[in-house]
Motif scaffolding. Structure first.
Motif, PDB file in Angstrom:
ATOM      1  N   VAL A  17      18.060  -6.753   1.129  1.00 28.73           N
ATOM      2  CA  VAL A  17      18.325  -7.643   2.260  1.00 28.73           C
ATOM      3  C   VAL A  17      19.762  -7.477   2.755  1.00 28.73           C
ATOM      4  O   VAL A  17      20.008  -7.333   3.959  1.00 28.73           O
ATOM      5  N   ILE A  18      20.726  -7.471   1.837  1.00 23.53           N
ATOM      6  CA  ILE A  18      22.124  -7.314   2.236  1.00 23.53           C
ATOM      7  C   ILE A  18      22.344  -5.946   2.890  1.00 23.53           C
ATOM      8  O   ILE A  18      22.992  -5.828   3.934  1.00 23.53           O
ATOM      9  N   GLY A  19      21.780  -4.916   2.287  1.00 27.56           N
ATOM     10  CA  GLY A  19      21.945  -3.569   2.827  1.00 27.56           C
ATOM     11  C   GLY A  19      21.383  -3.428   4.227  1.00 27.56           C
ATOM     12  O   GLY A  19      22.054  -2.919   5.137  1.00 27.56           O
ATOM     13  N   VAL A  37      13.231  -4.584   4.839  1.00 28.58           N
ATOM     14  CA  VAL A  37      13.043  -4.168   6.235  1.00 28.58           C
ATOM     15  C   VAL A  37      12.661  -5.366   7.097  1.00 28.58           C
ATOM     16  O   VAL A  37      13.200  -5.565   8.198  1.00 28.58           O
ATOM     17  N   LEU A  38      11.738  -6.209   6.596  1.00 24.35           N
ATOM     18  CA  LEU A  38      11.276  -7.382   7.351  1.00 24.35           C
ATOM     19  C   LEU A  38      12.421  -8.360   7.603  1.00 24.35           C
ATOM     20  O   LEU A  38      12.678  -8.761   8.754  1.00 24.35           O
ATOM     21  N   ILE A  39      13.124  -8.749   6.545  1.00 25.55           N
ATOM     22  CA  ILE A  39      14.200  -9.733   6.702  1.00 25.55           C
ATOM     23  C   ILE A  39      15.366  -9.136   7.492  1.00 25.55           C
ATOM     24  O   ILE A  39      15.961  -9.796   8.352  1.00 25.55           O
ATOM     25  N   GLY A  40      15.678  -7.883   7.226  1.00 29.01           N
ATOM     26  CA  GLY A  40      16.736  -7.217   7.981  1.00 29.01           C
ATOM     27  C   GLY A  40      16.403  -7.127   9.461  1.00 29.01           C
ATOM     28  O   GLY A  40      17.291  -7.258  10.320  1.00 29.01           O
ATOM     29  N   ALA A  94      11.053  -5.728  12.173  1.00 29.28           N
ATOM     30  CA  ALA A  94      10.393  -6.758  11.360  1.00 29.28           C
ATOM     31  C   ALA A  94       8.882  -6.537  11.316  1.00 29.28           C
ATOM     32  O   ALA A  94       8.257  -6.652  10.257  1.00 29.28           O
ATOM     33  N   LEU A  95       8.290  -6.210  12.450  1.00 27.81           N
ATOM     34  CA  LEU A  95       6.848  -5.929  12.483  1.00 27.81           C
ATOM     35  C   LEU A  95       6.515  -4.716  11.622  1.00 27.81           C
ATOM     36  O   LEU A  95       5.522  -4.722  10.881  1.00 27.81           O
TER      37      LEU A  95
END
Length: 475
Positions: free
Chosen positions: A264-266, A126-129, A311-312
């Motif tokens: 991350v990819i998803g 969730v953060l990286i996405g 990201a938060l």
């Protein structure tokens, strides 16, 4: 008219106009009521998929409350980013943010049966996405060509199709009850059907706020019915209330941080779809509320806020955020374009997110009652996708793209064992169904020659050719 009691027509079309507080606060809370159920439902679904115990005496109970709490808190904070703005982040428009259903087909396989241990990788994704989503704001206008209604309509339809099973399972008694004698009992289904009937009745025969908040009202009536038939007791409500603290702050990286390539990819790939959805919502708000097109600055700012808010949320145990389309319709209905009205709603959401006892009351809703609401909500997601597909010119080229994408995507979702020999990361992405369908549709739409569009559809439709654009029903 109601509008004249709030402000002049010019003021109502101005996002910077602030109505009197005694009018702005109820209008803001109305926005929260319209999205409240949809906002907290993904947290409950993810917890159920992970195998959390749902009873108030379950050891997972505090974790479930925390996930619900974060859904409310970060929906409020993300909404504030849109209305108040920080530098280029935010559209300065009355955009209500909330937890996105679109990411559920990605999140469910990531956590399936793995309990709390799976949340570190989930929230890392969730953060990286979210950061990737914010990055899309730099060029969101330039990639819209790759996502015409054929692609976006397919994706939204697939999201709904991936989730309708959840509504049936919840209505029958929930995933933990599968295989037990009480699963699918008349009592369980009666609670779900009460919610469906009340929701439909209010949606089509009531007016104003009752119609807008039909799902919430349906759940309330279903909850009362569940109390009457003994599906929930006052003792259980009291236990839930007593176990929840009166006030709690979010905990950074509460579940740790783990880098999962599949997550991350998803999340990154789904960000494209979410970003385009937000572009549509921003356009809908400016057209419905102010009678104008959205500016490039507003579209970019809304996309930045989507990503930064997500990201938060990932840092503290919240889920991906996106703009909520039901609130776009509410703005068109009320005629109030003020972003400060939505700011009042955002502050109310933040307050709810800081008080775990609110989550405790939500958690006492029987899963069967929630199932009735989920059937309606996810069915509407499918209907929204079909509505988007009604704008497609159903020539042979587009029919082939849709057919191949849907067949492979839905097929892999229904038969995940077909790719059991793939590496774990790729297997999770493929069995979501959503990502392979979206990628195939995007690639085929970009590479198949347009000249196929001029040819007859009879060869592939067995003589049952479509009628071109608009052949499917519009809303």
């Amino acid at each position: 008219m109601a509008e004249t009691s709030i402000g002049t027509p010019e003021q109502l079309r101005d996002p910077n106009y602030t109505p009197a507080l005694h009018k702005a606060i109820p209008l803001g809370i109305q926005h929260v009521l319209a999205m409240f159920v949809s906002n907290v439902t993904p947290a409950i679904i993810v917890a159920g998929a992970a195998g959390f115990g749902f009873g108030s005496n379950s050891p997972d109970f505090p974790e479930l409350l925390y996930l619900i709490q974060m859904s409310m808190l970060f929906a409020g904070l993300a909404t504030l980013l849109q209305t108040v703005t920080i530098g280029p982040v935010g559209a300065a428009l009355p955009i209500v943010q909330g937890t996105s259903f679109a990411f559920l087909p990605i999140m469910i396989p990531l956590v399936a049966g793995k309990g709390v241990d799976a949340l570190a990788a989930l929230f890392g994704g969730v953060l990286i996405g979210g950061l990737f989503h914010a990055f899309l704001g730099l060029f969101i206008g330039k990639i819209r060509f790759a996502l015409p209604p054929l692609v976006t309509g397919l994706v939204v339809t697939m999201i709904g199709l991936a989730l309708v099973k959840v509504g049936i399972q919840y209505s029958a008694g929930g995933v933990p009850a599968i295989g037990t004698p009480e699963y699918g009992s008349l009592l369980n289904w009666s609670a779900a059907l009460v919610v469906v009937v009340v929701t439909l009745g209010l949606k089509f025969f009531a007016r104003g706020m009752l119609s807008v908040s039909a799902v919430l009202a349906g759940l309330a009536v279903g909850y009362v019915y569940a109390l009457m038939v003994g599906m929930v007791t006052f003792e259980a409500i009291g236990t839930s209330w007593s176990r929840a603290s009166a006030f709690a702050l979010p905990v950074p990286f509460k579940y740790g941080f783990e880098f999962s390539l599949a997550a991350v990819i998803g999340f990154a790939l789904m960000s494209f779809v979410s970003a385009i959805e937000t572009v549509g919502d921003v356009s809908g708000i400016t057209k419905g509320g102010a009678g104008r097109e959205a500016t490039d600055k507003e579209i970019a700012g809304a996309t930045y806020a989507d990503g930064v808010g997500t990201a938060l949320a990932g840092m503290f145990g919240g889920f991906p955020n996106t703009s909520f389309s039901q609130n776009v319709g509410l703005i068109a209905m009320t005629g109030v374009m003020s972003r400060h009205v939505v700011t009042c709603g955002a502050l109310f959401l933040i307050l709810c997110g800081l008080i775990p006892k609110v989550g405790a009351i939500i958690r006492t809703i029987p899963i069967e009652v929630l199932g009735g609401g989920v059937i309606v909500m996810f069915g509407m997601v499918v209907a929204a996708g079909i509505s988007m597909l009604s704008d497609v010119d159903w020539n042979r080229r587009n029919m082939v793209i849709f057919a191949i994408s849907l067949s492979i995507g839905l097929g892999l979702q229904l038969e995940p064992g077909a790719v059991q020999h793939l590496p774990d990361t790729l297997r999770i992405l493929m069995t979501s169904g959503l990502l392979p369908a979206a990628l195939i549709a995007i690639v085929l739409n970009l590479i198949l020659p347009e000249e196929l569009a001029e040819e007859s559809t009879e060869e592939v439709s067995g003589g049952m050719a479509g009628h071109g654009s608009g052949s499917l029903p519009h809303d």
